[in-house]
Design a protein around this motif. Structure first.
Motif, PDB file in Angstrom:
ATOM      1  N   SER A 283       0.460  -0.885   0.020  1.00  0.00           N
ATOM      2  CA  SER A 283      -0.238  -0.082   0.033  1.00  0.00           C
ATOM      3  C   SER A 283       0.823   1.584  -0.248  1.00  0.00           C
ATOM      4  O   SER A 283       0.352   2.354   0.182  1.00  0.00           O
ATOM      5  CB  SER A 283      -1.137   0.106   1.479  1.00  0.00           C
ATOM      6  N   SER A 284       2.374   1.292   0.275  1.00  0.00           N
ATOM      7  CA  SER A 284       3.183   2.516   0.321  1.00  0.00           C
ATOM      8  C   SER A 284       3.902   2.831  -1.242  1.00  0.00           C
ATOM      9  O   SER A 284       3.859   3.874  -1.378  1.00  0.00           O
ATOM     10  CB  SER A 284       4.490   2.278   1.537  1.00  0.00           C
ATOM     11  N   ASP A 285       3.740   1.660  -2.026  1.00  0.00           N
ATOM     12  CA  ASP A 285       4.583   1.224  -3.034  1.00  0.00           C
ATOM     13  C   ASP A 285       2.992   0.259  -3.901  1.00  0.00           C
ATOM     14  O   ASP A 285       3.566  -0.640  -4.270  1.00  0.00           O
ATOM     15  CB  ASP A 285       5.529   1.635  -3.110  1.00  0.00           C
ATOM     16  N   SER A 286       1.797   0.816  -4.812  1.00  0.00           N
ATOM     17  CA  SER A 286       1.380  -0.189  -5.504  1.00  0.00           C
ATOM     18  C   SER A 286       2.123  -1.032  -6.673  1.00  0.00           C
ATOM     19  O   SER A 286       1.161  -2.307  -6.912  1.00  0.00           O
ATOM     20  CB  SER A 286      -0.325   0.389  -5.919  1.00  0.00           C
ATOM     21  N   ASP A 287       3.486  -0.456  -7.204  1.00  0.00           N
ATOM     22  CA  ASP A 287       3.681  -1.879  -7.970  1.00  0.00           C
ATOM     23  C   ASP A 287       4.875  -2.550  -7.594  1.00  0.00           C
ATOM     24  O   ASP A 287       4.991  -3.684  -8.434  1.00  0.00           O
ATOM     25  CB  ASP A 287       4.804  -0.104  -8.309  1.00  0.00           C
ATOM     26  N   SER A 288       4.525  -2.077  -6.246  1.00  0.00           N
ATOM     27  CA  SER A 288       5.422  -3.160  -5.024  1.00  0.00           C
ATOM     28  C   SER A 288       4.959  -4.492  -4.498  1.00  0.00           C
ATOM     29  O   SER A 288       3.358  -3.949  -4.707  1.00  0.00           O
ATOM     30  CB  SER A 288       6.599  -2.310  -3.984  1.00  0.00           C
ATOM     31  N   LEU A 289       5.284  -5.206  -4.465  1.00  0.00           N
ATOM     32  CA  LEU A 289       4.218  -6.552  -3.269  1.00  0.00           C
ATOM     33  C   LEU A 289       5.131  -6.768  -2.148  1.00  0.00           C
ATOM     34  O   LEU A 289       6.752  -6.410  -1.834  1.00  0.00           O
ATOM     35  CB  LEU A 289       5.211  -7.958  -4.322  1.00  0.00           C
ATOM     36  N   ASP A 290       4.456  -6.792  -1.434  1.00  0.00           N
ATOM     37  CA  ASP A 290       4.226  -7.604   0.027  1.00  0.00           C
ATOM     38  C   ASP A 290       4.455  -8.824  -0.198  1.00  0.00           C
ATOM     39  O   ASP A 290       4.611  -9.226   1.411  1.00  0.00           O
ATOM     40  CB  ASP A 290       3.087  -6.361   0.923  1.00  0.00           C
ATOM     41  N   GLY A 291       4.015  -9.470  -1.132  1.00  0.00           N
ATOM     42  CA  GLY A 291       3.667 -11.107  -0.255  1.00  0.00           C
ATOM     43  C   GLY A 291       3.073 -11.785  -2.199  1.00  0.00           C
ATOM     44  O   GLY A 291       2.301 -11.217  -2.915  1.00  0.00           O
ATOM     45  N   ILE A 292       3.409 -13.070  -2.004  1.00  0.00           N
ATOM     46  CA  ILE A 292       3.018 -14.546  -3.346  1.00  0.00           C
ATOM     47  C   ILE A 292       2.518 -15.511  -2.353  1.00  0.00           C
ATOM     48  O   ILE A 292       3.380 -15.401  -1.450  1.00  0.00           O
ATOM     49  CB  ILE A 292       3.632 -14.164  -4.800  1.00  0.00           C
ATOM     50  N   VAL A 293       1.146 -16.126  -3.109  1.00  0.00           N
ATOM     51  CA  VAL A 293       1.210 -17.289  -2.776  1.00  0.00           C
ATOM     52  C   VAL A 293       0.898 -18.208  -3.919  1.00  0.00           C
ATOM     53  O   VAL A 293      -0.611 -17.360  -4.772  1.00  0.00           O
ATOM     54  CB  VAL A 293      -0.933 -16.865  -2.009  1.00  0.00           C
ATOM     55  N   ILE A 294       1.072 -19.463  -3.808  1.00  0.00           N
ATOM     56  CA  ILE A 294       1.550 -20.506  -4.656  1.00  0.00           C
ATOM     57  C   ILE A 294       0.419 -20.972  -4.385  1.00  0.00           C
ATOM     58  O   ILE A 294       0.853 -21.841  -4.035  1.00  0.00           O
ATOM     59  CB  ILE A 294       2.903 -20.347  -5.414  1.00  0.00           C
TER      60      ILE A 294
ATOM     61  N   PHE B   8      -8.052  -6.660   1.785  1.00  0.00           N
ATOM     62  CA  PHE B   8      -8.184  -5.273   1.131  1.00  0.00           C
ATOM     63  C   PHE B   8      -7.831  -5.540  -0.567  1.00  0.00           C
ATOM     64  O   PHE B   8      -6.657  -6.250  -0.869  1.00  0.00           O
ATOM     65  CB  PHE B   8      -6.945  -4.190   1.687  1.00  0.00           C
ATOM     66  N   ALA B   9      -8.665  -4.977  -1.212  1.00  0.00           N
ATOM     67  CA  ALA B   9      -9.168  -4.953  -2.639  1.00  0.00           C
ATOM     68  C   ALA B   9      -8.649  -4.070  -3.068  1.00  0.00           C
ATOM     69  O   ALA B   9      -8.217  -3.793  -4.218  1.00  0.00           O
ATOM     70  CB  ALA B   9     -10.563  -5.582  -3.623  1.00  0.00           C
ATOM     71  N   THR B  10      -8.157  -2.890  -2.391  1.00  0.00           N
ATOM     72  CA  THR B  10      -8.681  -1.529  -2.446  1.00  0.00           C
ATOM     73  C   THR B  10      -7.603  -1.153  -1.128  1.00  0.00           C
ATOM     74  O   THR B  10      -7.528  -1.090  -0.263  1.00  0.00           O
ATOM     75  CB  THR B  10      -9.271  -0.917  -2.310  1.00  0.00           C
ATOM     76  N   ALA B  11      -6.651   0.134  -1.924  1.00  0.00           N
ATOM     77  CA  ALA B  11      -5.335   0.763  -0.322  1.00  0.00           C
ATOM     78  C   ALA B  11      -5.647   2.514  -1.016  1.00  0.00           C
ATOM     79  O   ALA B  11      -5.460   2.158  -1.959  1.00  0.00           O
ATOM     80  CB  ALA B  11      -4.658  -0.071  -0.786  1.00  0.00           C
ATOM     81  N   PHE B  12      -5.445   2.749  -0.191  1.00  0.00           N
ATOM     82  CA  PHE B  12      -4.894   4.412  -0.402  1.00  0.00           C
ATOM     83  C   PHE B  12      -3.400   4.142  -0.295  1.00  0.00           C
ATOM     84  O   PHE B  12      -2.241   4.111   0.387  1.00  0.00           O
ATOM     85  CB  PHE B  12      -5.319   5.505   1.367  1.00  0.00           C
ATOM     86  N   THR B  13      -3.397   4.951  -1.398  1.00  0.00           N
ATOM     87  CA  THR B  13      -1.029   4.458  -1.968  1.00  0.00           C
ATOM     88  C   THR B  13      -0.340   6.157  -2.700  1.00  0.00           C
ATOM     89  O   THR B  13      -1.019   6.755  -2.804  1.00  0.00           O
ATOM     90  CB  THR B  13      -1.129   3.609  -3.317  1.00  0.00           C
ATOM     91  N   PRO B  14       0.978   6.175  -2.643  1.00  0.00           N
ATOM     92  CA  PRO B  14       1.093   7.446  -3.313  1.00  0.00           C
ATOM     93  C   PRO B  14       0.330   6.888  -4.444  1.00  0.00           C
ATOM     94  O   PRO B  14       0.277   8.588  -5.356  1.00  0.00           O
ATOM     95  CB  PRO B  14       2.982   6.689  -3.270  1.00  0.00           C
TER      96      PRO B  14
END
Length: 359
Positions: free
Chosen positions: A69-80, A193-199
């Motif tokens: 949410s601090s940079d929507s182009d970056s990832l916090d995680g993945i799930v396979i 969350f499907a939506t976030a406040f981001t930069p």
């Protein structure tokens, strides 16, 4: 054949500060492996997550991409999904530590691959930039908190005009139509969350979540028009019938619900609201039809004022979050210049091999 992709957030910048649902990335019971990546900004955590997600997606696996949410182009995680493997960024503000070390959880410390001498040379500047980042976040949260006060006024006026009898009838109609099966053992729920406040502004990935669902209903309306009331009720009723329910929370007020999905029944109940302002495909229910027009006309000017002020205050918060990203880009430079990315590439390959053991 390439697998499917779903995009969402594990956390959000909200009127309550940073709000996290990181514990819901993958349950300990079903997980084969959860890898927590530790390391500073610019150390390649997000890039590694993207590469590993893409690798397994192209092998045919369905992947969840959890954005930052601090940079929507970056990832916090993945799930396979099919392998029951998750990887996530375990650093601040969403500090994650192993719950079942060795059996499920593992720490991957990418900080081992930086030149500490180079970083120490920039100690004062790094501390100064970090202080600026922290101050921007605090100010953004103050503006979101102020926006919430105004939002509550807007919501309360709509709610006073709401015909609760009609809302209750709609709830019962939904339950009887969508959940005709009897009550049984309790199902399971996952919060996201499907939506976030981001930069980059308010970003939503809801389109990737309900793409192949057969029954889609959209509750369209402003705050206080009964949307969360309905979603809460249907979500709870689905759980009573043993269903697995995905609950997507409002990024502004996390106690509110924005969407719910019931995958087993291929049912999506979504909202088009004052935050996401999203046009969605499905059967639309206009929640404004449940409002007393005479009351709304009486307070028309007050509602318009609260609405205007809400968007001004939340807009200022979004500008501050944009400033955070600009400042953090400067911070990341020091770590990027200090990282041994050749060694990180070796870690990437080793991690791929480790995950493939679960195939």
């Amino acid at each position: 054949m390439k697998g499917t992709e779903r995009h969402m957030f594990l956390g959000s910048n909200s009127s309550e500060g940073f709000f996290s649902y990181f514990d819901y990335i993958l349950s300990q019971k079903e997980a084969n492996k959860i890898i927590c990546i530790k390391g500073g900004p610019g150390t390649g955590k997000s890039s590694m997550l993207k590469k590993i997600g893409k690798y397994f997606n192209e092998k045919g696996y369905n992947i969840e991409f959890h954005h930052c949410s601090s940079d929507s182009d970056s990832l916090d995680g993945i799930v396979i999904k099919e392998l029951n493997v998750a990887m996530l960024d375990g650093t601040a503000p969403h500090v994650v530590d192993p719950k079942t070390p060795g059996a499920v959880d593992e720490i991957l410390d990418v900080g081992k691959y930086w030149d500490e001498t180079k970083i120490k040379e920039q100690k004062d500047l790094i501390m100064s930039i970090s202080k600026d980042v922290s101050m921007c976040f605090k100010r953004a949260y103050k503006y979101l908190s102020a926006a919430r006060v105004v939002h509550e006024d807007w919501s309360s006026l709509n709610n006073t005009a709401l015909n609760l009898s009609k809302i209750n009838l709609l709830k019962e109609d939904f339950k009887n139509k969508l959940l005709p099966m009897p009550i049984c053992e309790l199902g399971t729920v996952r919060h996201l969350f499907a939506t976030a406040f981001t930069p980059s502004g308010i970003v939503t990935f809801v389109d990737t979540l309900y793409k192949n669902y057969k029954e889609v209903y959209i509750l369209k309306g402003g705050p206080g028009t009964g949307k969360t009331n309905i979603l809460n009720y249907i979500g709870e009723e689905a759980l009573k019938r043993g269903m697995y329910v995905e609950v997507f929370h409002d990024p502004f007020i996390p106690t509110r619900i924005e969407h719910i999905l019931i995958p087993e029944l291929s049912i999506a109940l979504l909202t088009s609201n004052e935050i996401n302002k999203k046009s969605l495909n499905g059967k639309e229910i206009n929640m404004n039809e449940f409002l007393d027009e005479n009351f709304l006309n009486k307070y028309k000017a007050e509602i318009a004022y609260s609405q205007k002020l809400f968007y001004e205050l939340s807009g200022k918060a979004l500008n501050l979050l944009s400033d955070v990203k600009t400042i953090r880009n400067e911070l990341e430079k020091f770590y990027i210049e200090s990282m041994d990315f050749d060694k990180l590439d070796m870690v990437y390959k080793e991690t791929i091999e480790k995950i493939e053991c679960y195939e």
